[in-house]
Design a protein around this motif. Structure first.
Motif, short mmCIF file in Angstrom:
data_model
loop_
_atom_site.label_atom_id
_atom_site.label_comp_id
_atom_site.label_asym_id
_atom_site.label_seq_id
_atom_site.Cartn_x
_atom_site.Cartn_y
_atom_site.Cartn_z
N GLY A 177 -27.32 28.19 42.34
CA GLY A 177 -28.52 27.40 42.08
C GLY A 177 -29.30 27.03 43.32
O GLY A 177 -29.99 25.99 43.35
N VAL A 178 -29.24 27.87 44.37
CA VAL A 178 -30.00 27.61 45.59
C VAL A 178 -31.49 27.75 45.32
O VAL A 178 -31.93 28.64 44.58
N ALA A 210 -22.32 20.72 46.08
CA ALA A 210 -21.80 21.66 45.08
C ALA A 210 -22.06 23.10 45.50
O ALA A 210 -21.21 23.98 45.31
N VAL A 211 -23.23 23.36 46.08
CA VAL A 211 -23.56 24.72 46.55
C VAL A 211 -22.62 25.11 47.69
O VAL A 211 -22.09 26.23 47.72
N THR A 232 -31.49 23.82 49.29
CA THR A 232 -31.08 23.30 47.99
C THR A 232 -31.72 21.94 47.76
O THR A 232 -32.34 21.36 48.66
N THR A 233 -31.57 21.40 46.56
CA THR A 233 -31.91 19.99 46.37
C THR A 233 -30.87 19.17 47.13
O THR A 233 -29.75 19.63 47.38
N ALA A 234 -31.25 17.96 47.50
CA ALA A 234 -30.31 17.10 48.22
C ALA A 234 -29.07 16.82 47.38
O ALA A 234 -27.95 16.78 47.89
N GLU A 235 -29.29 16.66 46.07
CA GLU A 235 -28.18 16.33 45.17
C GLU A 235 -27.21 17.49 44.99
O GLU A 235 -26.01 17.28 44.75
N CYS A 278 -29.84 21.69 53.50
CA CYS A 278 -30.01 22.91 54.31
C CYS A 278 -28.63 23.40 54.73
O CYS A 278 -27.87 22.68 55.39
N ILE A 279 -28.30 24.62 54.34
CA ILE A 279 -27.01 25.23 54.65
C ILE A 279 -27.22 26.47 55.49
O ILE A 279 -28.04 27.33 55.13
N LEU A 280 -26.51 26.58 56.60
CA LEU A 280 -26.64 27.73 57.48
C LEU A 280 -25.42 28.63 57.36
O LEU A 280 -24.28 28.14 57.37
N ILE A 281 -25.67 29.93 57.27
CA ILE A 281 -24.61 30.93 57.15
C ILE A 281 -24.81 31.97 58.25
O ILE A 281 -25.90 32.54 58.37
#
Length: 246
Positions: free
Chosen positions: A160-161, A184-185, A177-180, A139-142
């Motif tokens: 690739g989100v 990279a994202v 995203t996937t955990a993996e 989980c990425i917050l912007i």
């Protein structure tokens, strides 16, 4: 892309409150230590450790604290050794509760978690009873002030989100995203000059159940009680909040 859970916003607000209580440092130190013990002390070859270090830097943890946590996990310093344990149970209304803990005393931890659940109308279940409802995701917050939705959408798709959530009542975009792929994202976004407010590996339910106000209040009391426990790292639930505000 998809909609947004009100619970996600409440969870972030609770994280801010926890940071003011000084709990965030303690939890991150444990995560750094366990990550170093399980995957080695080199963050370049240990994605979990790299993510934990990034989280420590996000909350301005002193570098000496991070270093000591890594050394402790690698066995270079003495002290308690923590074990990861997942506890599962139910709250009022059949809400699934998934609890991530790190402990040096399993008997103490399970007793405290059982008490916190039963005191507020929940129950501790057997292993596997609710874990199947959740998936491990990045989980990425912007911050919405940092970039337009169109620009973020373009970069997110290229990176690739899996999903981009945009709630008009929230000041953050949420990228799933996937955990993996999360690291990279995150690197792709930063290379595109898009500032990342925070990132974490979390457990996301496949679907949310709607509950009424009394049930939501009971669930919040369960979550607060669990959050107060020293051994609890994260609490994940599959209910959404009624109305605009709880």
């Amino acid at each position: 892309m998809s909609g947004h859970s009100k619970w996600a916003q409440i969870k972030r607000k609770k994280a801010v409150t926890d940071s003011r209580k000084g709990k965030v440092f303690s939890r991150i130190v444990k995560e750094v230590s366990v990550a170093a013990r399980m995957g080695g002390s080199d963050p370049e070859g240990n994605p979990r450790l790299r993510t934990a270090i990034d989280k420590a830097k996000e909350v301005n943890m002193p570098l000496d604290n991070i270093k000591r946590a890594i050394q402790k996990g690698a066995g270079e310093l003495g002290g308690a050794m923590y074990e990861e344990i997942i506890y599962e149970g139910y709250g009022p209304g059949g809400v699934a509760v998934l609890i991530e803990a790190m402990t040096d005393n399993k008997n103490r931890t399970v007793a405290e978690i059982r008490y916190a659940l039963t005191k507020h109308g929940g129950t501790l279940g057997e292993s596997g009873c609710v874990a199947w409802m959740f998936s491990k995701k990045g989980c990425i917050l912007i911050d919405k002030k940092a970039v337009s939705e169109d620009t973020l959408m373009t970069e997110a798709l290229e990176a690739g989100v899996d999903d981009l959530k945009n709630d008009p009542n929230d000041d953050m975009y949420e990228l799933i995203t996937t955990a993996e792929d999360m690291a990279a994202v995150k690197a792709h976004l930063e290379k595109a000059s898009i500032a990342v407010s925070s990132s974490e590996i979390t457990m996301i339910p496949g679907s949310y159940i709607q509950v009424d106000d009394p049930t939501a209040q009971k669930m919040m009391r369960i979550i607060d009680a669990l959050d107060e426990l020293e051994d609890v790292q994260n609490v994940h639930v599959n209910f959404d909040l009624p109305g605009e505000e709880l």
